[in-house]
Scaffold this active site. Structure first.
Site, PDB file in Angstrom:
ATOM      1  N   LYS A 261       1.010  -1.028  -0.221  1.00 36.71           N
ATOM      2  CA  LYS A 261       0.041   0.214  -0.078  1.00 36.71           C
ATOM      3  C   LYS A 261       0.705   1.292   0.032  1.00 36.71           C
ATOM      4  O   LYS A 261       1.924   1.158   0.711  1.00 36.71           O
ATOM      5  CB  LYS A 261      -1.087  -0.010   1.162  1.00 36.71           C
ATOM      6  N   ARG A 335     -10.395 -11.391   1.706  1.00 39.84           N
ATOM      7  CA  ARG A 335     -11.187 -12.424   0.875  1.00 39.84           C
ATOM      8  C   ARG A 335     -10.359 -13.773   1.103  1.00 39.84           C
ATOM      9  O   ARG A 335     -11.229 -14.953   1.228  1.00 39.84           O
ATOM     10  CB  ARG A 335     -11.560 -12.093  -0.510  1.00 39.84           C
TER      11      ARG A 335
HETATM   12  N1  BES Z   1      -8.529  -3.614   3.893  1.00 41.03           N
HETATM   13  C1  BES Z   1      -8.405  -3.167   2.467  1.00 41.03           C
HETATM   14  C2  BES Z   1      -9.734  -2.474   2.102  1.00 41.03           C
HETATM   15  C3  BES Z   1      -9.555  -1.043   2.458  1.00 41.03           C
HETATM   16  C4  BES Z   1      -8.917  -0.151   1.590  1.00 41.03           C
HETATM   17  C5  BES Z   1     -10.562  -0.622   3.709  1.00 41.03           C
HETATM   18  C6  BES Z   1      -8.982   1.342   2.053  1.00 41.03           C
HETATM   19  C7  BES Z   1     -10.404   0.538   3.973  1.00 41.03           C
HETATM   20  C8  BES Z   1      -9.886   1.762   3.230  1.00 41.03           C
HETATM   21  C9  BES Z   1      -8.373  -4.331   1.533  1.00 41.03           C
HETATM   22  O1  BES Z   1      -7.544  -5.806   2.129  1.00 41.03           O
HETATM   23  C10 BES Z   1      -7.863  -4.046   0.414  1.00 41.03           C
HETATM   24  O2  BES Z   1      -6.631  -3.687   0.138  1.00 41.03           O
HETATM   25  N2  BES Z   1      -8.707  -4.233  -0.617  1.00 41.03           N
HETATM   26  C11 BES Z   1      -7.917  -3.743  -2.171  1.00 41.03           C
HETATM   27  C12 BES Z   1      -8.500  -4.920  -3.086  1.00 41.03           C
HETATM   28  C13 BES Z   1      -8.123  -4.806  -4.531  1.00 41.03           C
HETATM   29  C14 BES Z   1      -6.616  -5.117  -4.498  1.00 41.03           C
HETATM   30  C15 BES Z   1      -8.731  -5.691  -5.193  1.00 41.03           C
HETATM   31  C16 BES Z   1      -8.632  -2.368  -2.398  1.00 41.03           C
HETATM   32  O3  BES Z   1      -9.815  -2.239  -1.934  1.00 41.03           O
HETATM   33  O4  BES Z   1      -7.832  -1.811  -2.975  1.00 41.03           O
HETATM   34 MN    MN Z   2      -5.569  -5.388   1.563  1.00 40.85          MN
END
Ligand code: BES
Ligand code: MN
Ligand code: ZN
Length: 484
Positions: A261, A335
């Protein structure tokens, strides 16, 4: 903040008396309370408006008027009570008495009592355990004045539900180094301790490996903190009317893994355990309040970090269901963790209904913002029940689509499934839900709740809001269980 009840008929001495005033009506000032001439004249009762004064004589030192607007509702009363608690604090009143409005057909006393107790307690919530010298609150309690038995009962329920919310917020707000998967397990065990109806089983990585949970363990393998699988069980007093499983994402920190991230706001990923925190929060309520349902809480706890052993983009892992998954993006880890939790739930718990809660996708924030959780119910009854529970608790839910095209988008090229959709653009929340759907087995009602928007950073609603955990889910889940 201690929330109690007191008789409305005969008011005792108090540093602050709070009166609710409906729009267009005059405040009903209790006998003996004398106010400066003209004080109540201009107060219009507009929702959330306030006015305070010193009383000239009588049992109350000060009087605070708060407007309730034109129509009383649960959320309106929560906000009024939260404002009362916050004003008591800022006025430096050691205690306050809040006179409860009278119940009606459309808003009976039990709901009034509950909303007022919840609002005052949640509005006074603070998280300062990480400060070396936390400031002590000036106001230590709010007494809700009523002579109505139903309102008093409601206050008692509201206190427990506010505690469930605060417990969830505490778990959320603790930093990642103080809320590891093992810490999470410790809090889960405490919920079962000394309670004859709740039990807690904690599974370690060896036990998860024996069950074949390669997806959850694939997320955890880049971390030195060992993963944990929590399984809480609540058995009601009498014969259970059904069995519900609450499944939570418990990523105690999500750095994204090799699909790292960006640094801005990465600290917020300590909240990535909010789904699991909501499940534990619901069990906190179940310690005090009965529901006629057998309830299971399953939380997959892990970190998602980087090291020489971490999962690489393109790696293939096999989960408990035997399905293989190509991990194309290590940041779509929730997931993977939930997939094994869902298989475990379907095969070992065999519930009639599964609700899973997860901060699963940033996309749900784009779709619904910070006020509404995205839900993916498998049938209309479940959809309506969750929307109703959301309206009642002030934790709004709204359905998003989960179609066959979304399920197909999760099929893998080199393995059975892949953890991000193809095409990867758009419908991110639906694709996340669709991935999970491949792990829901048999004839079970199921709803995935994406709480990525509502778990923290919510807009200010007096009893909740701002840059910290909201505790979303705990009260919502309890409300669903209580009304099923
Ligand atoms: N925990 C995150 C989702 C998230 C992102 C929650 C920002 C709150 C604020 C999750 O694990 C994630 O990183 N999801 C990705 C999925 C993508 C790679 C398909 C996302 O939402 O960018
Ligand atoms: Mn994530
Ligand atoms: Zn995550």
């Amino acid at each position: 903040m201690r929330i109690t009840t007191t008789t409305a008929g005969k008011l005792g001495k108090t540093p602050l008396l709070v009166l609710c005033v409906a729009e267009g009506s005059k405040p009903s000032v209790p006998a003996g309370v004398k106010l400066p001439p003209g004080f109540t004249k201009d107060f219009d009762g507009k929702a959330r408006s306030t006015s305070s004064t010193f009383a000239t004589s009588g049992p109350a030192e000060r009087v605070l008027l708060i407007g309730t607007g034109t129509e009383l509702c649960d959320e309106g009363l929560r906000r009024v009570a939260a404002i009362a608690a916050q004003q008591a604090e800022s006025l430096g009143a050691a205690k306050a008495v809040l006179v409860a409005p009278k119940g009606s057909k459309s808003l009976p006393g039990d709901r009034i009592g509950r909303a007022l107790a919840e609002g005052a307690a949640m509005g006074a919530y603070r998280f300062d355990s990480q400060k070396s010298e936390p400031t002590k609150p000036k106001c230590s309690g709010v007494a809700i004045a009523t002579d109505d038995a139903a309102t008093k009962r409601g206050v008692k329920d509201g206190v427990s539900l506010a505690e469930a919310n605060a417990f969830t917020r505490d778990l959320q707000n603790l930093p990642g180094n103080k809320m590891t998967p093992r810490d999470f397990a410790k809090y889960a065990r405490q919920l079962a301790a000394g309670n004859s109806r709740i039990t807690c089983k904690v599974m370690d990585e060896k036990q998860m490996a024996a069950m074949g949970m390669g997806l959850l363990l694939g997320v955890s393998q880049g971390s030195t903190e060992p993963a944990r699988l929590l399984h809480l069980t609540y058995k009601p007093k009498g014969k259970a009317k059904g069995r519900v499983a609450l499944v939570g994402k418990g990523l105690t920190f999500d750095a994204g893994g090799y699909s790292l991230k960006p640094p801005a706001k990465m600290d917020e990923m300590r909240y990535d355990m909010s789904g699991g925190a909501a499940v534990l929060g619901c069990f906190k309520a179940l310690r005090d309040l009965d529901v006629p349902v057998e309830v299971h809480g399953i939380v997959g706890c892990s970190e998602n970090l980087i090291d020489g052993n971490a999962t690489k983009p393109g790696d293939v892992h096999t989960g408990m269901a035997g399905k293989t998954v190509e991990v194309l993006n290590t940041d779509a880890e929730g997931r993977l963790v939930l997939a094994d939790c869902l298989t475990y739930t379907c095969r070992k718990v065999k519930p009639d209904t599964i609700l899973d809660l997860a901060t699963l996708t940033g996309a749900v924030i784009v779709a619904l913002g910070h006020e509404v959780s995205g839900i993916f119910p498998s049938n209309d009854t479940l959809r309506d029940a969750l929307i109703a529970a959301g309206e009642r608790t002030g934790e709004a839910c709204w359905p998003l689509p989960l179609l066959d095209v979304h399920k197909d988008a999760m099929k893998g090229k080199h393995a059975d499934l892949q953890n991000i959709g193809s095409p990867a653009v758009g419908a991110g929340s639906s694709q996340g839900a669709a991935f999970l759907s491949h792990f829901v087995e048999g004839d079970v009602d199921w709803c995935h709740l994406d709480i990525a928007g509502t778990a923290w950073n919510t807009t200010n609603r007096d009893w909740v809001g701002g840059a910290a955990g909201s505790g979303v889910g705990a009260r919502l889940l309890f409300e669903y269980l209580a009304n099923r």
